[in-house]
Structures are given as structure tokens and as C-alpha cells.
Design a protein around this motif. Structure first.
Motif, PDB file in Angstrom:
ATOM      1  N   LYS A 131       0.917  -1.183   0.009  1.00  0.00           N
ATOM      2  CA  LYS A 131       0.157   0.044  -0.022  1.00  0.00           C
ATOM      3  C   LYS A 131       0.942   1.255   0.105  1.00  0.00           C
ATOM      4  N   ARG A 132       1.947   1.133   0.794  1.00  0.00           N
ATOM      5  CA  ARG A 132       2.856   2.440   0.839  1.00  0.00           C
ATOM      6  C   ARG A 132       3.390   2.761  -0.472  1.00  0.00           C
ATOM      7  N   PHE A 133       3.828   1.954  -1.358  1.00  0.00           N
ATOM      8  CA  PHE A 133       4.278   2.258  -2.502  1.00  0.00           C
ATOM      9  C   PHE A 133       3.335   2.309  -3.749  1.00  0.00           C
ATOM     10  N   GLY A 134       2.132   1.976  -3.464  1.00  0.00           N
ATOM     11  CA  GLY A 134       0.967   2.073  -4.518  1.00  0.00           C
ATOM     12  C   GLY A 134       0.949   0.817  -5.560  1.00  0.00           C
ATOM     13  N   TRP A 135       1.653  -0.366  -5.185  1.00  0.00           N
ATOM     14  CA  TRP A 135       1.334  -1.436  -5.899  1.00  0.00           C
ATOM     15  C   TRP A 135       0.313  -2.186  -5.815  1.00  0.00           C
ATOM     16  N   ASP A 136      -0.635  -2.062  -6.984  1.00  0.00           N
ATOM     17  CA  ASP A 136      -1.918  -2.805  -7.109  1.00  0.00           C
ATOM     18  C   ASP A 136      -1.794  -3.960  -8.154  1.00  0.00           C
ATOM     19  N   ILE A 217      16.308 -12.832 -16.475  1.00  0.00           N
ATOM     20  CA  ILE A 217      15.073 -11.949 -16.424  1.00  0.00           C
ATOM     21  C   ILE A 217      15.411 -10.909 -15.423  1.00  0.00           C
ATOM     22  N   THR A 218      15.144  -9.599 -15.911  1.00  0.00           N
ATOM     23  CA  THR A 218      15.504  -8.417 -14.998  1.00  0.00           C
ATOM     24  C   THR A 218      14.430  -7.690 -15.033  1.00  0.00           C
ATOM     25  N   GLY A 219      14.585  -6.514 -14.326  1.00  0.00           N
ATOM     26  CA  GLY A 219      13.525  -5.532 -14.279  1.00  0.00           C
ATOM     27  C   GLY A 219      12.328  -5.749 -13.543  1.00  0.00           C
ATOM     28  N   ILE A 220      12.550  -6.863 -12.522  1.00  0.00           N
ATOM     29  CA  ILE A 220      11.413  -7.150 -11.543  1.00  0.00           C
ATOM     30  C   ILE A 220      11.684  -6.765 -10.301  1.00  0.00           C
ATOM     31  N   GLN A 221      10.937  -6.238  -9.496  1.00  0.00           N
ATOM     32  CA  GLN A 221      11.249  -5.903  -8.014  1.00  0.00           C
ATOM     33  C   GLN A 221      10.559  -6.960  -7.099  1.00  0.00           C
ATOM     34  N   TRP A 222      11.342  -7.943  -6.595  1.00  0.00           N
ATOM     35  CA  TRP A 222      10.966  -8.779  -5.702  1.00  0.00           C
ATOM     36  C   TRP A 222      10.759  -8.423  -4.332  1.00  0.00           C
ATOM     37  N   GLY A 245      18.142  -5.255  -5.196  1.00  0.00           N
ATOM     38  CA  GLY A 245      17.050  -4.388  -4.891  1.00  0.00           C
ATOM     39  C   GLY A 245      15.844  -5.039  -3.971  1.00  0.00           C
ATOM     40  N   THR A 246      15.953  -6.281  -3.794  1.00  0.00           N
ATOM     41  CA  THR A 246      14.848  -7.015  -3.231  1.00  0.00           C
ATOM     42  C   THR A 246      14.584  -6.277  -1.771  1.00  0.00           C
ATOM     43  N   ASP A 428      17.053   5.425   1.523  1.00  0.00           N
ATOM     44  CA  ASP A 428      18.101   4.541   1.622  1.00  0.00           C
ATOM     45  C   ASP A 428      17.953   3.306   0.686  1.00  0.00           C
ATOM     46  N   ILE A 429      16.912   3.139   0.271  1.00  0.00           N
ATOM     47  CA  ILE A 429      16.499   2.037  -0.551  1.00  0.00           C
ATOM     48  C   ILE A 429      16.958   2.051  -2.062  1.00  0.00           C
ATOM     49  N   ARG A 430      17.538   1.102  -2.496  1.00  0.00           N
ATOM     50  CA  ARG A 430      18.012   0.756  -3.927  1.00  0.00           C
ATOM     51  C   ARG A 430      17.119  -0.259  -4.499  1.00  0.00           C
ATOM     52  N   TRP A 431      16.172   0.375  -5.600  1.00  0.00           N
ATOM     53  CA  TRP A 431      15.152  -0.750  -5.892  1.00  0.00           C
ATOM     54  C   TRP A 431      15.816  -1.442  -7.372  1.00  0.00           C
ATOM     55  N   SER A 432      15.210  -2.205  -7.929  1.00  0.00           N
ATOM     56  CA  SER A 432      15.585  -2.917  -9.073  1.00  0.00           C
ATOM     57  C   SER A 432      15.763  -1.918 -10.103  1.00  0.00           C
ATOM     58  N   THR A 433      15.097  -0.692 -10.111  1.00  0.00           N
ATOM     59  CA  THR A 433      15.256   0.401 -10.814  1.00  0.00           C
ATOM     60  C   THR A 433      15.827   1.259 -10.311  1.00  0.00           C
ATOM     61  N   GLY A 434      16.864   1.111  -9.319  1.00  0.00           N
ATOM     62  CA  GLY A 434      17.726   2.445  -8.915  1.00  0.00           C
ATOM     63  C   GLY A 434      16.930   3.115  -7.855  1.00  0.00           C
ATOM     64  N   LYS A 435      17.384   4.449  -8.016  1.00  0.00           N
ATOM     65  CA  LYS A 435      16.312   5.276  -7.089  1.00  0.00           C
ATOM     66  C   LYS A 435      15.013   5.613  -7.297  1.00  0.00           C
ATOM     67  N   VAL A 436      14.320   4.875  -8.379  1.00  0.00           N
ATOM     68  CA  VAL A 436      13.101   5.403  -8.780  1.00  0.00           C
ATOM     69  C   VAL A 436      12.060   4.206  -8.224  1.00  0.00           C
ATOM     70  N   VAL A 437      11.234   4.644  -7.479  1.00  0.00           N
ATOM     71  CA  VAL A 437      10.056   3.503  -7.056  1.00  0.00           C
ATOM     72  C   VAL A 437       9.614   2.786  -8.047  1.00  0.00           C
TER      73      VAL A 437
END
Length: 776
Positions: A131-136, A217-222, A245-246, A428-437
Motif C-alpha cells: 500500500k505504501r508504494f501504490g503497488w496494485d 530475467i531482469t527489471g522485476i522488483q522482488w 533491490g529485493t 536509503d532504498i536501492r530498488w531494482s530500478t535504481g532510485k526510482v520506485v
């Protein structure tokens, strides 16, 4: 090696307790260690071995005292098997890594405790994260066991309340054939999801992770469950290519500095014959001791001078998580036994027990009540379900100095009031997409001015954005429906806000109103000019023969007819609505009455030369004009008395039409009908006078003016009914002006032309028709 370290932590904690003079003084705690190989079957076999009180492989006791408690298991399925088996025997069991919420059911597992939070709380924590990051729009993986199925089911129940949709659910297990692993990976490849939650133990997920890396297979946020987020085996640079970035939740970490020496002192030479130590040595050093037959014959024997790599994560005691749970489990059991033996007497009937009197059911009772602060300042106790209060670290996989590190970027816990709280340091988070959520939506959020329209056959998170209908708005993004504007308002072009409807009324300030006003005043001016000409030349034969009284009254009525439209070009009020319709009806009735009187004068003037013909004098003229007008006045009085016209506001989409309601259509059309009746009588009388001498034949001009008048008002009715808004008023004004101009021009224009431009014809002889015609 992860499980081996758990056993070493247990041994370390037991040794600490045995050497502690305050906790269980003069009492030694022993243990038995069994390897279940993460299999419920092996777990049950070990359970039966314990029940038969056979010596375990790692037994350290010689007195063979009854087992007081179990510290097991790492997997929920294994724990369920053990708890279900030992529950009837009241043997307490404390797990350090079994998180299935189903184990909190005291009706099934009355003697089960754990030093790790239940998945009930982890499911809520994961839902808070989503919910915090709007993943639906996310995908999910579950292990084909109680841990995966129950944990994912709890998570789905939580996120469905938030409107999150599950794109797919893949099921994995370490014993699955490779073909099933490929099916799950193909599911991931073809899906459009960018966020996947894996509620799977590390051992079951590892085959999938290897295949994902192999297929690049890349580009997925686990999103990881606590079962694998801090596992060492997948935390490699190779895995980081696909799983960097998991984020996930893990139990709170703790440092146990004294444990380091205990781990470094593990050596097969000091512990000859220890199966677990030998296997550990083979894995860490790469050789097998001489007194042990290794698992693989290809592994060489040790020379005796080998030393382990002390930089290995195995020796890192600063970030212990599951190992710390094992530590707390040992101390919880020790404190429970301590309460039995060294009890506090609250009454004379309370008795303390010696070691031989301790039974498992008594230990179970004391575990429910145990509450202590451990060496590191943490409060340890169990709630009524045998669980610890939820407390998680939020872990993020980051690559630092060539190594995958588990960086703590926040926490999840409960407040003193019992409410959940999620604290994240997003920077402080490093996502699979870098700094972009990462974005995880099936359909982009609908902009303002639109609403969500579900797509048939697709989940609720997949939708089209449909513009709001006229009169409705949505001033928030992602609106489920559009809101209807209040009655006095209408939607703007963007459908984002309601704006006041503009009031449509014919006024003097707009172009149409200005044009009609100018034409009306021009007609009034021409009428006055005509009156001035007649007044100036009042002694001429033409003017004297034209019946000055009727002409003056006709010009007055025409003047009023031209001014009548001015009452229509104003903001409608109760008085203006009554005035405009009655003034129009009465002035036109007066006008046509005058024309009728002039027509009768013309006809009777020529019939008076016949024997016995009566003369149509001024008295008769006044009677005709007054009586005909009086009928119209009477109709208007009834109209105003019964159902008078009144102003009304008619709402029509973007505008409010302010107009006069006639009050009674019958009365309105009665007024028009009476005017039409008078015009028809005039036309008939004038038609009968068509054979009169040309020089004095005013009847033909009257007949033509009546034709124009009737034609105008016949076309007025359909135009009036079909015209919208203010144009209804404009049509009525146009009809009034057209008919008034028709009367003015047809009746007075020929006379003015003769008076001004052909004065030679303005003689009595010419009027009597005695002027000789020029011959050839």
C-alpha cells in the motif's frame, strides 16, 4: 551451514545457562539433536524416536532424563507435524522459524510456542508495504506447503481489502521436477507485472532463482518473506543481477559477541565423530576428516593443518536473526524450568519441585507465564497464542564493495496502543530500478475528469479511463465514479470542477439585443416621422381625405407596437412578463382595429353615393375601434386574473434560461387568435373593395398589409415553438417588428411618397379622379 549454526547457538546458550549461577544453579541442561532434513516425514520419525526415549545422535546427557521441551522446527509443515504429534502428550515445543499463522490455533496446537512473529503479522506488514508504494498489480509465488499456502492466503486477504489485484500465483517446491520450475519462470516472463512477492522458504525458491538468472530475467522488483530475505545462499553477485533491490521483512537482528569464539572453536579434531561437525568442515574447508566418511568420495581428506575462512558469513555474529530466535527459545525454556524449581511461594500451599518432578505439562504452563529480559535488554514473553509481539526489520538487498549486503531501511512493529506502524527510510532504498520506485499497475491511474470503467473479464485493477459525462466531474485521480454537479452548476470542459451555469436571457448588452433594439427604435422613429409628415401637410387633400383621427390613432398604435419589443429585452420579472404579453396583445388589437375602421371607411365612402346607403361616420369608427380593442382587453384581464405569465428559470445543460412562462397557453394563443381574426376580417373587407377607383383605392394597400401580417404570424408559431432559449423571445420580437413594419410601409409609405416626392398629385382633382389623361 545456516541450520548448523542454529544448532551451535543452541549449544552455546545451553552452556551459558549451565555455567550461570543465577539461572538454574546446580542443574545441568542437556539436549538431543536430530536432523529432519526439512522433511515432515523425517520430523515424525525423530518425534517417535524421542517418544521411545532412544539416544539421539548428538546426545550429551548420561542420565536420560525425560525430555522437558523441544526446540523445533524451522519449517511450518514440520512444526505442524511435531506439534500435532506431541500436543496430546503436553510436550511443549518452541519454534524459532515456523511462522505459519495456523500454528497459533491453540485448539490444534496447545503446546506450541515460537520466538518469531506469526505470518499473520507478516502478511499485514507486506500489505502495508504494498500500500505504501501504490503497488496494485503484483504476481505471487508460494511454496507447496503450509508455510507458503497459509502465508500467501493471509497476504491476499489483506491486500484485497486495499484493492490490490493478484496477476498470477506460482507454486514451487524444492522437489519439483525442472519442468514445473520452467512453467513458473515462463509465467513470470509473459506477465506484465513488475513486482513479485515470493512467500517461499529459501530452499524451495532457489531452483526458481537459478532459472531466472539463467534466462536473464531482469527489471522485476522482488518482495521477500522472512524465510529467504536474509539467507546467505542466494545473496550472491550472480543472483543480484536479477534479484538486486529485493525488499522484505526479517526478524530483528541482534549481536551476540560471545558466540564468535564458540563458532571459531568448532573443529573435527576437538569433536571427533561428530557427524554435523564433519559435514560442516567439509562444506567450509573443502576436505573431510580422516575419521569420517564424507558424503562425496571426491572430497579429499584433510592433512590436519587446515583452518576455516574466518571471514565467512558463518562467523559473523553481529547480525543474528534466526539464530537469536534460537537463543531466546533456549532461555525461555530455561526460565520456565527455573520457575518450577525455584518458585516464589505466594501461599503456604505452593510447593517448589525438584528436577525429577518436572513434567512437560508443567513446563507448558510456565511457558505461558514466562516473562524476562534477556542479556541484550529485550523483553521475552508469549501472548495467549504462544506468539511473540510482531517486530520486523525492513531489509533491502544492495551491492556494496562487490558483496550483497542486507541493509536495514526501516522497521514494522506495533505501538503501545496495539496499532501497526511502518517506518521506511525511502532515500536509503536501492530498488531494482535504481532510485526510482517501481511502478506496479495494470492500468495507469485515471486523471481528473475521468472515471474508471472496468474491463470485462479482467481484474478490478485493469480498467479504462472514461471521460465524465456532461454535468458530472471528478476532481481526484483514480475516481471510481463521477460526481453530479449541483442544479445551479455545470461541469467545465475538463470535467474537473463545477462552474456556475451562465444565465441566458436576451439583454441590451449582447449583439442580438442591440440589433433588435435598434430596429425597434428605428421603427418607432419612422412612425413618428410619418406622423410629423401628416401633421405638417395636414391641410393637403390627401391627408384630409385619409381620415386624420383613425390615421393618428393607427400611428399611435404602431408607435406602441414598435416600443413593445423593448419590454421583451429585459431580465424577466413578474411585472415585465405580464406587461410584455398584454401590451403586445392590446396594442396590436388596437392597431388592427384602426386598420379595420379605415377599411370600412373606404368601403362605405363609395357606397354612400348609392341611394339609401348609410354613412360610416366618426362615431361608428370609434365604436368599431373601441369595441374590437375592448374584447382583447377583456381576454388579457381574464388571463392576468386566472393564470398570469410569470418568470421561470429553466435548466438546460450549461445554461439557465430565464424566460417568461405564458402561464396559460390557451390564453396566449387566444390573444394571437383574436388578432388573427381581426386581420382576417380586414383582409376580407379590403378584398371586397378591390374594384374601387385606383386614385382613391386605399383598400388594396390594406389588403396587402394584412397578407404580410397574416403570413408573418402564421410562420411565427412553428418558429416560436422550436426556437431554444432566448431565441424564442427573439422570434416573437421579430414577428412583432415585421408585422408592424408591414403595416407602416404598406399603408403609409405610398401616401408619404406622394406628399413628399409627387406633390402635383396631392390635389382634390387628382383625388377625385378628374385629371384628364394625356392622349397621343
Amino acid at each position: 551451514m545456516r541450520a548448523f549454526r542454529w544448532t551451535q547457538v543452541m549449544i552455546f546458550a545451553i552452556n551459558e545457562i549451565n555455567s550461570d549461577s543465577a539461572l538454574l544453579p546446580n542443574i545441568s541442561v542437556g539436549y538431543r539433536i536430530f536432523d529432519s532434513c526439512a522433511s515432515p516425514t523425517n520430523t515424525l520419525r525423530a518425534a517417535l524416536t524421542l517418544l521411545s526415549e532412544s539416544n539421539g545422535e548428538g546426545s550429551t546427557t548420561q542420565c536420560h532424563s525425560p525430555v522437558s521441551a523441544l526446540i523445533a522446527e524451522s519449517g511450518s509443515s514440520q512444526s505442524m507435524a511435531l506439534a500435532g504429534t506431541f500436543g496430546p502428550f503436553n510436550l511443549p515445543m518452541v519454534s524459532y522459524f515456523s511462522t505459519c499463522a495456523c500454528l497459533s490455533d491453540k485448539s490444534k496446537y496447545p503446546t506450541f510456542f515460537r520466538t518469531i512473529p506469526s505470518d499473520f503479522h507478516q502478511a499485514k506488514a507486506l500489505a502495508f508495504l504494498v500500500k505504501r508504494f501504490g503497488w496494485d498489480w503484483i504476481g505471487t509465488l508460494q511454496s507447496d506447503n503450509d508455510y507458503g499456502r497459509n502465508g500467501l492466503s493471509a497476504f491476499i486477504s489483506e491486500v484485497e481489502k486495499l484493492g490490490v489485484c493478484i496477476a498470477f500465483t506460482g507454486t514451487v517446491l524444492r522437489t519439483y521436477p525442472h519442468s514445473k520450475i520452467l512453467e513458473v519462470v515462463d509465467m513470470i516472463k509473459v506477465s506484465t507485472v513488475k513486482v513479485i512477492l515470493a512467500f517461499v522458504p529459501e530452499g524451495d525458491l532457489h531452483p526458481v532463482m537459478k532459472e531466472v538468472v539463467r534466462q536473464n530475467i531482469t527489471g522485476i522488483q522482488w518482495i521477500a518473506s522472512e524465510a529467504w530475505i536474509t539467507a546467505a545462499r542466494p545473496s550472491t553477485v550472480e543472483m543480484f543481477k536479477s534479484f538486486g533491490g529485493t525488499v522484505g521483512f526479517s526478524v530483528r537482528k541482534m549481536a551476540i559477541p560471545k558466540l564468535e569464539n564458540a563458532l571459531k572453536n568448532i573443529n573435527p579434531r576437538s569433536q571427533p565423530g561428530a557427524v554435523f561437525v564433519a559435514r560442516f568442515w567439509e562444506s567450509l574447508v573443502g576436505c573431510k576428516p580422516f575419521d569420517h566418511v564424507g558424503v562425496s568420495s571426491s572430497i579429499p581428506y584433510c592433512r590436519g593443518d587446515e583452518t576455516p575462512d574466518l571471514t565467512s558469513v558463518f562467523f559473523n555474529v553481529t547480525q543474528l536473526r534466526v539464530s537469536y530466535n534460537v537463543y531466546k527459545a533456549v532461555y525461555a525454556i530455561a526460565h520456565a524450568i527455573h520457575r518450577l524449581i525455584f518458585c516464589e511461594r505466594n501461599s503456604p500451599t505452593d510447593k517448589c519441585l525438584n528436577a525429577s518432578q518436572i513434567s512437560p505439562n508443567l513446563v507448558t504452563e510456565q511457558l505461558r507465564q514466562v516473562k524476562f529480559v534477556d542479556e541484550f535488554g529485550e523483553m521475552v514473553f508469549f501472548d495467549r497464542n504462544g506468539d511473540l509481539p510482531p517486530s520486523y526489520d525492513i531489509i533491502n538487498w544492495q551491492l556494496r564493495q562487490g558483496e550483497v549486503q542486507h541493509v536495514t531501511v526501516g522497521y514494522f512493529s506495533t505501538t503501545e496502543e496495539g496499532a501497526y506502524q511502518l517506518v521506511i527510510r525511502e532515500d536509503d532504498i536501492r530498488w531494482s530500478t535504481g532510485k526510482v520506485v517501481p511502478r506496479a499497475v495494470c492500468s495507469e491511474v485515471c486523471p481528473t475528469g475521468t472515471r474508471r470503467a472496468p474491463i470485462k473479464g479482467r481484474p478490478s485493477c485493469c480498467f479504462d479511463c472514461v471521460p465524465c459525462a456532461d454535468g458530472t466531474i471528478s476532481n481526484q485521480t483514480g475516481a471510481l465514479d463521477c460526481s453530479t454537479c449541483p442544479k445551479e452548476y455545470w461541469s467545465n470542459e475538463a470535467r474537473t470542477s463545477c462552474v456556475l451555469k451562465y444565465i441566458e436571457v436576451l439583454s441590451f448588452t449582447e449583439t442580438l439585443g442591440i440589433v433588435l433594439t435598434a430596429v425597434s427604435l428605428a421603427g418607432a422613429f419612422l412612425t413618428l416621422s410619418t406622423a410629423a409628415v401628416f401633421l405638417l401637410f395636414r391641410h393637403t387633400p390627401l391627408v384630409r381625405a385619409n381620415n386624420a383621427e383613425l390615421s393618428a390613432l393607427l400611428l399611435l398604435s404602431l408607435f406602441l407596437c414598435f416600443l413593445c419589443p423593448l419590454t421583451f429585452i429585459v431580465q424577466p420579472t413578474t411585472w415585465s412578463c405580464m406587461l410584455r404579453h398584454t401590451a403586445f396583445g392590446i396594442t396590436f388589437a388596437l392597431c388592427i382595429s384602426c386598420v379595420l375602421g379605415k377599411t370600412l371607411v373606404v368601403v362605405t365612402a363609395f357606397r354612400a353615393t348609392l341611394p339609401g346607403a348609410s354613412k360610416f361616420g366618426p362615431v361608428h369608427q370609434r365604436v368599431i375601434v373601441c369595441s374590437c380593442t375592448a374584447v382583447q382587453v377583456f381576454i388579457c384581464i381574464l388571463w392576468l386574473a386566472i393564470t398570469p405569465p410569470y418568470p421561470q428559470r429553466r435548466h438546460n445543460n450549461r445554461k439557465i434560461i430565464v424566460e417568461c412562462n405564458t402561464g396559460s397557453d390557451t390564453a396566449f394563443y387566444s390573444v394571437l387568435g383574436y388578432i388573427g381574426f381581426l386581420a382576417g376580417v380586414c383582409l376580407v373587407v379590403a378584398f371586397l373593395a378591390r374594384k374601387l377607383p385606383d386614385n382613391f383605392n386605399e383598400a388594396k394597400f390594406i389588403a396587402f398589409s394584412m397578407l404580410v401580417f397574416i403570413a408573418v404570424w402564421i410562420t411565427f408559431i412553428p418558429a416560436y415553438v422550436s426556437s431554444p432559449g432566448k431565441y424564442t423571445v427573439a422570434v416573437e420580437i421579430f414577428a412583432i417588428l415585421s408585422s408592424a413594419f408591414g403595416l407602416l410601409v404598406c399603408i403609409f409609405a405610398p401616401k408619404c411618397y406622394i406628399i413628399i416626392f409627387q406633390p402635383e398629385k396631392n390635389t382634390k382633382k387628382h383625388m377625385m379622379g378628374k385629371v384628364p389623361k394625356n392622349g397621343i
